[in-house]
Design a protein around this motif. Structure first.
Motif, PDB file in Angstrom:
ATOM      1  N   ALA A   1       0.846  -1.205   0.000  1.00 12.85           N
ATOM      2  CA  ALA A   1       0.000   0.000   0.000  1.00 12.85           C
ATOM      3  C   ALA A   1       0.879   1.253   0.000  1.00 12.85           C
ATOM      4  CB  ALA A   1      -0.921  -0.023   1.218  1.00 12.85           C
ATOM      5  N   LEU A   2       1.918   1.209   0.823  1.00  8.34           N
ATOM      6  CA  LEU A   2       2.838   2.343   0.903  1.00  8.34           C
ATOM      7  C   LEU A   2       3.594   2.511  -0.425  1.00  8.34           C
ATOM      8  CD1 LEU A   2       3.258   4.179   3.297  1.00  8.34           C
ATOM      9  CD2 LEU A   2       5.150   2.731   4.062  1.00  8.34           C
ATOM     10  N   GLU A   3       3.949   1.398  -1.031  1.00  9.64           N
ATOM     11  CA  GLU A   3       4.676   1.461  -2.311  1.00  9.64           C
ATOM     12  C   GLU A   3       3.799   2.065  -3.413  1.00  9.64           C
ATOM     13  OE1 GLU A   3       7.820  -2.145  -1.385  1.00  9.64           O
ATOM     14  OE2 GLU A   3       6.026  -2.607  -2.549  1.00  9.64           O
ATOM     15  N   LYS A   4       2.511   1.736  -3.342  1.00  9.44           N
ATOM     16  CA  LYS A   4       1.595   2.311  -4.341  1.00  9.44           C
ATOM     17  C   LYS A   4       1.497   3.835  -4.138  1.00  9.44           C
ATOM     18  CE  LYS A   4      -2.952   1.902  -6.463  1.00  9.44           C
ATOM     19  NZ  LYS A   4      -3.052   3.353  -6.561  1.00  9.44           N
ATOM     20  N   LEU A   5       1.417   4.211  -2.880  1.00  8.33           N
ATOM     21  CA  LEU A   5       1.357   5.647  -2.545  1.00  8.33           C
ATOM     22  C   LEU A   5       2.611   6.361  -3.063  1.00  8.33           C
ATOM     23  CD1 LEU A   5      -0.946   6.886  -0.867  1.00  8.33           C
ATOM     24  CD2 LEU A   5       0.566   6.819   1.120  1.00  8.33           C
ATOM     25  N   PHE A   6       3.750   5.708  -2.890  1.00  2.31           N
ATOM     26  CA  PHE A   6       5.022   6.274  -3.349  1.00  2.31           C
ATOM     27  C   PHE A   6       5.006   6.457  -4.869  1.00  2.31           C
ATOM     28  CE2 PHE A   6       9.333   5.859  -5.013  1.00  2.31           C
ATOM     29  CZ  PHE A   6      10.081   6.681  -4.180  1.00  2.31           C
ATOM     30  N   LEU A   7       4.548   5.421  -5.581  1.00  8.28           N
ATOM     31  CA  LEU A   7       4.530   5.478  -7.046  1.00  8.28           C
ATOM     32  C   LEU A   7       3.547   6.546  -7.540  1.00  8.28           C
ATOM     33  CD1 LEU A   7       4.698   1.659  -7.854  1.00  8.28           C
ATOM     34  CD2 LEU A   7       6.487   3.357  -8.286  1.00  8.28           C
ATOM     35  N   ASP A   8       2.387   6.606  -6.888  1.00  7.57           N
ATOM     36  CA  ASP A   8       1.385   7.610  -7.294  1.00  7.57           C
ATOM     37  C   ASP A   8       1.927   9.028  -7.087  1.00  7.57           C
ATOM     38  OD1 ASP A   8      -0.308   5.599  -7.934  1.00  7.57           O
ATOM     39  OD2 ASP A   8      -1.564   5.759  -6.131  1.00  7.57           O
ATOM     40  N   GLY A   9       2.573   9.228  -5.940  1.00  6.08           N
ATOM     41  CA  GLY A   9       3.133  10.550  -5.638  1.00  6.08           C
ATOM     42  C   GLY A   9       4.235  10.904  -6.627  1.00  6.08           C
ATOM     43  N   ALA A  10       5.066   9.929  -6.953  1.00  2.00           N
ATOM     44  CA  ALA A  10       6.167  10.168  -7.897  1.00  2.00           C
ATOM     45  C   ALA A  10       5.585  10.560  -9.250  1.00  2.00           C
ATOM     46  CB  ALA A  10       7.032   8.914  -8.024  1.00  2.00           C
ATOM     47  N   SER A  11       4.557   9.821  -9.655  1.00  2.00           N
ATOM     48  CA  SER A  11       3.952  10.068 -10.955  1.00  2.00           C
ATOM     49  C   SER A  11       3.377  11.490 -11.025  1.00  2.00           C
ATOM     50  CB  SER A  11       2.885   8.994 -11.182  1.00  2.00           C
ATOM     51  OG  SER A  11       2.074   9.342 -12.219  1.00  2.00           O
ATOM     52  N   LYS A  12       2.771  11.932  -9.916  1.00  4.94           N
ATOM     53  CA  LYS A  12       2.226  13.312  -9.885  1.00  4.94           C
ATOM     54  C   LYS A  12       3.323  14.347 -10.079  1.00  4.94           C
ATOM     55  CE  LYS A  12      -1.975  12.587  -7.321  1.00  4.94           C
ATOM     56  NZ  LYS A  12      -2.082  11.803  -6.090  1.00  4.94           N
TER      57      LYS A  12
END
Ligand code: PLP
Length: 369
Positions: A314-325
């Motif tokens: 879940a945290l990794e997904k949050l990291f990827l989403d934030g990076a993508s933004k």
């Protein structure tokens, strides 16, 4: 509103230097004022001969390739070479066997493919996970092997050799697809080196093979003619239509590498960039973790997990989403290992890497327990 800058941390096909893309764009419709595109040009024309010869000469210069080596530009990708290597070299000695050093997914694949053509010995007990390189002195090498094969940088697992293995006088073969031209290499230590272009030296479609001349002409009779090194060497890689545009793009990338200080400069930069990320991982109190042993951590592909050792998805997904933004894309780890993977090929700049590390530090601050 100004478009956000995209930073591509993909594992390949990967980021190309913007100046190379601009040059290719400029010349797309009319190459060198001849009125046609490289995409439309005969591979037998004088103009294309010039492109392929310049590409070869640049590569020879950048890697200081000795004269008794041929340089080939082939199709079929790195995977094509998983077949071509045994088809051309396994018959070098009567026993038709080869040693494979398996340190990750790509050398494992190469060994599996080679099993079709001869007896393959994995030179160390099968590793249960790909996070280390067993000590070279402990490898059980077979003196009657036709060659010893290893993958210099495992793109999926982030394991990189920082030494040239001692193959005990047996021909050494290396897959350098994902760290090619990221540092100087003593080519004379190898019988053969191959590398797909789509990571450090261009776009997909062309694979470079550097092969010592005395190894030509030993292919098995079932070797497809397009994979036969002697045939391709005898025809200057023009036995059949080569990937002309990919060779042209490689030419531009090699010029860019030369103008930016050559392989020594690429090595220095790769160490700087990768250290920035490993430092954040090492100083994160375990929030970020890289499973690979410190002595063989890749400068090119950095896999890491977030939250706990086996990864908090879940945290990794949050990291990827934030990076993508923030414009940072293609950071998702390979599907077989999960987590995050940052690929830092030659065209990724120090500034790109600093943007990523700043984000990693910020994310740590916000999410550490
Ligand atoms: N070898 C290595 C180290 C790779 O990273 C890859 C692809 O990523 C390959 C071989 C296979 O290359 P291709 O997809 O061009 O067949």
């Amino acid at each position: 509103m100004e478009k956000k800058k995209t930073i591509n941390f993909g594992a390949g096909p990967a980021k190309l230097p913007p100046s190379v893309l601009l040059q290719a764009q400029k010349e797309l419709l009319d190459y060198n004022n001849i009125g046609i595109s490289v995409l439309e040009m005969s591979h037998r024309s004088a103009d294309f001969s010039k492109i392929i010869n310049t590409t070869e000469n640049l590569l020879r210069e950048l890697l200081n390739i000795p004269e008794n080596y041929k340089v080939l530009f082939l199709q079929g990708g790195g995977s094509g070479q998983f077949s071509a290597v045994p088809l051309n070299l396994i018959g070098l000695k009567e026993d038709r066997c080869a040693d494979y050093v398996v340190t990750g997914a790509w050398s494992a694949k190469a060994a599996k493919e080679a099993e079709k053509y001869g007896q393959i010995n994995v030179v160390h007990p099968k590793l249960d996970k790909y996070t280390s390189i067993p000590d070279n002195s402990g490898w059980s090498l077979n003196p009657s092997a036709s060659y010893v094969y290893y993958c210099c940088n495992e793109t999926v697992h982030g394991v990189e050799f920082n030494f040239i293995p001692d193959s005990k006088d047996v021909i050494l073969v290396s897959d350098m697809s994902s760290n090619f031209l990221s540092r100087p290499v003593d080519v004379s230590k190898f019988g053969l080196i191959f590398a797909g272009a789509q990571k450090n030296i261009g776009c997909a479609g062309v694979t470079v093979v550097i092969v010592r001349e005395d190894l030509l002409g030993k292919a098995c009779k079932e070797c497809p003619v397009v994979l036969d090194y002697q045939v391709q060497a005898g025809n200057n890689s023009l036995y059949n239509t080569p990937p002309c545009f990919s060779i042209y793009v490689m030419n531009l990338v090699l010029e860019w590498i030369k103008n930016n200080g050559g392989t020594e400069a690429m090595e220095k930069l790769s160490k700087q960039k990768s250290s920035l990320i490993y430092d954040v991982i090492n100083n994160s109190g375990g929030f970020y973790s890289c499973p690979v042993n410190e002595d063989c951590r890749s400068r090119m592909n950095i896999p890491f997990r977030i939250g706990r050792k086996e990864g908090d998805e879940a945290l990794e997904k949050l990291f990827l989403d934030g990076a993508s933004k923030l414009g940072m894309i293609s950071l998702k780890g390979h599907r077989s290992v999960g987590g995050i993977r940052a690929s830092l090929y030659n065209a990724v700049t120090l500034e790109d890497t600093q943007i990523l590390t700043a984000y990693m530090k910020q994310f740590l601050k916000e999410h550490q327990p």
